[in-house]
Design a protein around this motif. Structure first.
Motif, PDB file in Angstrom:
ATOM      1  N   LEU A 250       0.888  -1.266  -0.036  1.00 15.06           N
ATOM      2  CA  LEU A 250      -0.007   0.010   0.100  1.00 15.06           C
ATOM      3  C   LEU A 250       0.927   1.255   0.119  1.00 15.06           C
ATOM      4  O   LEU A 250       1.543   1.562   0.976  1.00 15.06           O
ATOM      5  CB  LEU A 250      -0.927  -0.080   1.232  1.00 15.06           C
ATOM      6  CG  LEU A 250      -1.705  -1.042   1.470  1.00 15.06           C
ATOM      7  CD1 LEU A 250      -2.758  -0.859   2.546  1.00 15.06           C
ATOM      8  CD2 LEU A 250      -2.591  -1.554   0.124  1.00 15.06           C
ATOM      9  N   PRO A 251       1.045   1.826  -1.154  1.00 18.06           N
ATOM     10  CA  PRO A 251       1.884   2.975  -1.279  1.00 18.06           C
ATOM     11  C   PRO A 251       1.599   4.385  -0.687  1.00 18.06           C
ATOM     12  O   PRO A 251       1.856   5.369  -1.642  1.00 18.06           O
ATOM     13  CB  PRO A 251       2.383   3.006  -2.946  1.00 18.06           C
ATOM     14  CG  PRO A 251       1.079   2.615  -3.513  1.00 18.06           C
ATOM     15  CD  PRO A 251       0.464   1.724  -2.465  1.00 18.06           C
ATOM     16  N   PHE A 252       1.572   4.506   0.420  1.00 16.77           N
ATOM     17  CA  PHE A 252       1.185   5.573   1.274  1.00 16.77           C
ATOM     18  C   PHE A 252       2.550   6.419   1.300  1.00 16.77           C
ATOM     19  O   PHE A 252       3.604   5.657   1.037  1.00 16.77           O
ATOM     20  CB  PHE A 252       0.596   5.398   2.560  1.00 16.77           C
ATOM     21  CG  PHE A 252      -0.582   5.025   2.617  1.00 16.77           C
ATOM     22  CD1 PHE A 252      -1.991   5.743   2.335  1.00 16.77           C
ATOM     23  CD2 PHE A 252      -0.914   3.653   3.000  1.00 16.77           C
ATOM     24  CE1 PHE A 252      -3.168   5.064   2.538  1.00 16.77           C
ATOM     25  CE2 PHE A 252      -2.252   3.037   3.070  1.00 16.77           C
ATOM     26  CZ  PHE A 252      -3.332   3.838   2.796  1.00 16.77           C
ATOM     27  N   LEU A 253       2.321   7.653   1.445  1.00 17.71           N
ATOM     28  CA  LEU A 253       3.822   8.333   1.726  1.00 17.71           C
ATOM     29  C   LEU A 253       4.568   7.685   2.936  1.00 17.71           C
ATOM     30  O   LEU A 253       4.005   7.454   3.529  1.00 17.71           O
ATOM     31  CB  LEU A 253       3.432   9.866   1.696  1.00 17.71           C
ATOM     32  CG  LEU A 253       2.806  10.656   0.668  1.00 17.71           C
ATOM     33  CD1 LEU A 253       2.846  11.883   0.918  1.00 17.71           C
ATOM     34  CD2 LEU A 253       3.508  10.406  -0.602  1.00 17.71           C
ATOM     35  N   PRO A 254       5.938   7.899   2.630  1.00 19.13           N
ATOM     36  CA  PRO A 254       6.526   7.042   3.955  1.00 19.13           C
ATOM     37  C   PRO A 254       6.515   8.059   5.128  1.00 19.13           C
ATOM     38  O   PRO A 254       6.453   9.216   4.993  1.00 19.13           O
ATOM     39  CB  PRO A 254       7.972   6.970   3.259  1.00 19.13           C
ATOM     40  CG  PRO A 254       7.926   6.896   1.589  1.00 19.13           C
ATOM     41  CD  PRO A 254       6.696   7.795   1.426  1.00 19.13           C
ATOM     42  N   THR A 255       6.112   7.170   6.016  1.00 19.50           N
ATOM     43  CA  THR A 255       5.894   8.054   7.375  1.00 19.50           C
ATOM     44  C   THR A 255       7.081   8.178   8.305  1.00 19.50           C
ATOM     45  O   THR A 255       7.785   7.158   8.553  1.00 19.50           O
ATOM     46  CB  THR A 255       4.869   7.261   8.365  1.00 19.50           C
ATOM     47  OG1 THR A 255       3.518   7.037   7.441  1.00 19.50           O
ATOM     48  CG2 THR A 255       4.361   8.117   9.524  1.00 19.50           C
ATOM     49  N   ILE A 256       7.494   9.320   8.468  1.00 19.09           N
ATOM     50  CA  ILE A 256       8.783   9.794   9.264  1.00 19.09           C
ATOM     51  C   ILE A 256       8.497  10.195  10.688  1.00 19.09           C
ATOM     52  O   ILE A 256       7.987  11.134  10.878  1.00 19.09           O
ATOM     53  CB  ILE A 256       9.759  10.944   8.537  1.00 19.09           C
ATOM     54  CG1 ILE A 256       9.639  10.389   6.747  1.00 19.09           C
ATOM     55  CG2 ILE A 256      11.132  10.971   9.042  1.00 19.09           C
ATOM     56  CD1 ILE A 256      10.145   9.023   6.667  1.00 19.09           C
ATOM     57  N   LYS A 257       9.005   9.391  11.578  1.00 11.76           N
ATOM     58  CA  LYS A 257       8.624   9.865  12.910  1.00 11.76           C
ATOM     59  C   LYS A 257       9.669  10.944  13.206  1.00 11.76           C
ATOM     60  O   LYS A 257      10.809  11.470  12.585  1.00 11.76           O
ATOM     61  CB  LYS A 257       8.993   8.594  13.787  1.00 11.76           C
ATOM     62  CG  LYS A 257       8.233   7.528  13.493  1.00 11.76           C
ATOM     63  CD  LYS A 257       8.491   6.290  14.338  1.00 11.76           C
ATOM     64  CE  LYS A 257       7.643   5.050  14.046  1.00 11.76           C
ATOM     65  NZ  LYS A 257       8.043   3.873  14.569  1.00 11.76           N
ATOM     66  N   SER A 258       9.495  11.563  14.474  1.00 11.26           N
ATOM     67  CA  SER A 258      10.185  12.889  14.739  1.00 11.26           C
ATOM     68  C   SER A 258      11.841  12.593  14.795  1.00 11.26           C
ATOM     69  O   SER A 258      12.632  13.535  14.425  1.00 11.26           O
ATOM     70  CB  SER A 258       9.652  13.580  15.815  1.00 11.26           C
ATOM     71  OG  SER A 258       9.492  12.639  17.128  1.00 11.26           O
ATOM     72  N   GLY A 259      12.051  11.823  15.358  1.00 10.40           N
ATOM     73  CA  GLY A 259      13.612  11.236  15.975  1.00 10.40           C
ATOM     74  C   GLY A 259      14.419  11.403  14.344  1.00 10.40           C
ATOM     75  O   GLY A 259      15.545  11.448  14.360  1.00 10.40           O
ATOM     76  N   ALA A 260      13.710  11.008  13.309  1.00 10.03           N
ATOM     77  CA  ALA A 260      14.304  10.838  12.048  1.00 10.03           C
ATOM     78  C   ALA A 260      14.226  12.265  11.215  1.00 10.03           C
ATOM     79  O   ALA A 260      14.887  12.087   9.741  1.00 10.03           O
ATOM     80  CB  ALA A 260      14.072   9.689  11.262  1.00 10.03           C
ATOM     81  N   TRP A 261      13.601  13.010  11.492  1.00 12.95           N
ATOM     82  CA  TRP A 261      13.361  14.151  10.617  1.00 12.95           C
ATOM     83  C   TRP A 261      14.806  14.841  10.134  1.00 12.95           C
ATOM     84  O   TRP A 261      14.824  15.313   8.837  1.00 12.95           O
ATOM     85  CB  TRP A 261      12.376  15.317  11.335  1.00 12.95           C
ATOM     86  CG  TRP A 261      10.931  14.949  11.350  1.00 12.95           C
ATOM     87  CD1 TRP A 261      10.359  13.817  10.920  1.00 12.95           C
ATOM     88  CD2 TRP A 261      10.087  15.468  12.332  1.00 12.95           C
ATOM     89  NE1 TRP A 261       9.047  13.664  11.485  1.00 12.95           N
ATOM     90  CE2 TRP A 261       8.821  14.847  12.191  1.00 12.95           C
ATOM     91  CE3 TRP A 261      10.040  16.662  13.135  1.00 12.95           C
ATOM     92  CZ2 TRP A 261       7.628  14.984  13.143  1.00 12.95           C
ATOM     93  CZ3 TRP A 261       8.923  16.976  13.870  1.00 12.95           C
ATOM     94  CH2 TRP A 261       7.831  16.168  13.757  1.00 12.95           C
ATOM     95  N   PRO A 262      15.593  15.253  10.836  1.00 17.24           N
ATOM     96  CA  PRO A 262      16.540  15.831  10.485  1.00 17.24           C
ATOM     97  C   PRO A 262      17.558  15.082   9.364  1.00 17.24           C
ATOM     98  O   PRO A 262      17.967  15.439   8.435  1.00 17.24           O
ATOM     99  CB  PRO A 262      17.679  16.108  11.756  1.00 17.24           C
ATOM    100  CG  PRO A 262      16.608  15.990  12.969  1.00 17.24           C
ATOM    101  CD  PRO A 262      15.712  14.925  12.544  1.00 17.24           C
ATOM    102  N   MET A 263      17.752  13.604   9.460  1.00 14.92           N
ATOM    103  CA  MET A 263      18.414  12.811   8.976  1.00 14.92           C
ATOM    104  C   MET A 263      17.836  12.836   7.467  1.00 14.92           C
ATOM    105  O   MET A 263      18.375  12.839   6.499  1.00 14.92           O
ATOM    106  CB  MET A 263      18.336  11.286   9.339  1.00 14.92           C
ATOM    107  CG  MET A 263      19.050  10.470   8.419  1.00 14.92           C
ATOM    108  SD  MET A 263      19.156   8.834   9.383  1.00 14.92           S
ATOM    109  CE  MET A 263      17.607   8.273   9.827  1.00 14.92           C
TER     110      MET A 263
END
Length: 379
Positions: A250-263
């Motif tokens: 199911l190709p929803f947009l990849p979900t990025i948790k807060s800890g990974a935002w800078p990377m």
């Protein structure tokens, strides 16, 4: 958040406990009893009062006034949080129907073999929700839709209903994640699918690579690295298994948790959506811009890798017995019937048995992506 309309183009927002939900008192302790969920929820006194009023049915303005009269302020912020939380727990809904006026946007999407229409009655909801599904848009003239979902605002809350049923109550920053969760649930409930597997899905040379693992194993992050290593994106969290043993992510947009935002912002400059969304579990997430759109046709499974992130570990693949992976996948799978029936179990066993199965210990993402690229062969 307003658009000049309220619950039914002017009607007050009416709320009540859902069917099968009721109030009870045990030694003066107020409790909500949810028979569908077979659960009890202990409440404090003010929440108990709110529950009793919802049992009878009450408008939001009236309930807010009564809460203030009982000395609890600010009532508005507290009520919005309580009602949204209880709604997502299946305890309360709004009895209002969508506005009679025409939606400001109709968005038809194709996903999981279904065609669904999102009907937005509020510009703020268009801004917060519509961009997350734009890459899934399909032509409205291609045929009938399987379900229609309405989103609108009423008295500083968001409402969301499927096929004109009673509405869930949301806060604006929850809307996108709740819509996504409902779409997933409706696809899982489609009997054409055997199982929904909790796994990310990418492909190479027409075969799917499934990435699974316990929470925190890094499925989404590693998938985002693989996209720059000649893998095609099919989804970062859910893969549907059909009776033929093929999978469709199911190709929803990849979900990025807060800890990974800078990377992620550094790896994909300008592609991390700025709006912050709240999941039902309270986690803050942002979404990565859509990878290249791929065919959503089901694919044979070539590889299944269970991820185990270990701080300081060199990337290493170890053979994983199919039985261990089947047990893990079953522990997190979902289906239309609520369990893996014998045919679904046979399909999963057959699918895993013919795939190459490994466990990946890793810490460095570049090392892990390179190793998986070798494991899956040249593009």
């Amino acid at each position: 958040m307003t658009d000049g309309r309220s619950a039914r183009d002017g009607a007050e927002l009416m709320l009540r406990l859902t069917p099968g939900t009721s109030m009870a008192f045990i030694d003066d302790q107020p409790i909500i009893v949810s028979r569908p969920r077979r659960a009890l929820f202990e409440l404090n006194q003010i929440a108990g009062y709110i529950g009793c009023r919802l049992e009878d049915g009450v408008s939001l303005p009236q309930l807010a006034q009564e809460v203030v009269e009982r000395g609890f302020t600010p009532a508005s912020a507290m009520l919005k949080a309580v009602l949204a939380d209880w709604s997502q727990s299946g305890l309360v809904h709004a009895t209002n129907r969508p506005p009679d006026s025409s939606p400001v946007l109709l968005q038809t999407i194709a996903l999981g073999g279904r065609r669904m229409m999102l009907c937005y009655h509020d510009e703020a909801l268009v801004r917060h929700v519509a961009p997350l599904f734009a890459h899934l848009q399909a032509s409205a003239s291609d045929g009938p839709v399987d379900a229609a979902y309405h989103l609108w605002s009423a008295q500083d809350l968001c409402l969301f209903s499927r096929d004109d049923r009673h509405a869930s109550v949301l806060q604006l920053n929850q809307a996108a994640t709740i819509v996504k969760a409902q779409l997933i649930q409706d696809i899982i409930s489609d009997p054409r699918w055997s199982l929904a597997l909790h796994a990310g899905c990418v492909s190479r040379n027409g075969q799917a690579l499934l990435l699974t693992g316990h929470p925190g194993a890094g499925k989404t992050t590693l998938i985002s690295w693989l996209l720059k290593c000649d893998f095609a994106y099919h989804g970062d969290d859910i893969a549907m298994l059909n009776p033929d043993g093929r999978v469709q992510g199911l190709p929803f947009l990849p979900t990025i948790k807060s800890g990974a935002w800078p990377m992620m912002a550094a790896r994909y400059p300008g592609q991390l959506h700025p709006l912050i969304h709240w999941r039902p579990d309270g986690r803050r997430v942002r979404y990565l811009a859509a990878p290249a759109v791929v065919d959503q046709s089901p694919l044979p499974v070539g590889w299944i890798v269970k991820l185990r992130r270990v701080k300081g570990a060199r990337a290493q693949l170890t053979l994983q017995h199919p039985a261990a992976l089947i047990k893990h996948l079953l522990s997190e799978a979902a289906s239309a019937s609520g369990e893996a029936d014998p045919l679904a179990l046979d399909t999963l066993i057959r699918t895993v048995s013919v795939a190459r199965t490994c466990e990946l210990h890793y810490d460095d993402l570049d090392e892990a992506a390179a190793l998986l690229g070798t494991f899956c062969g040249p593009a």
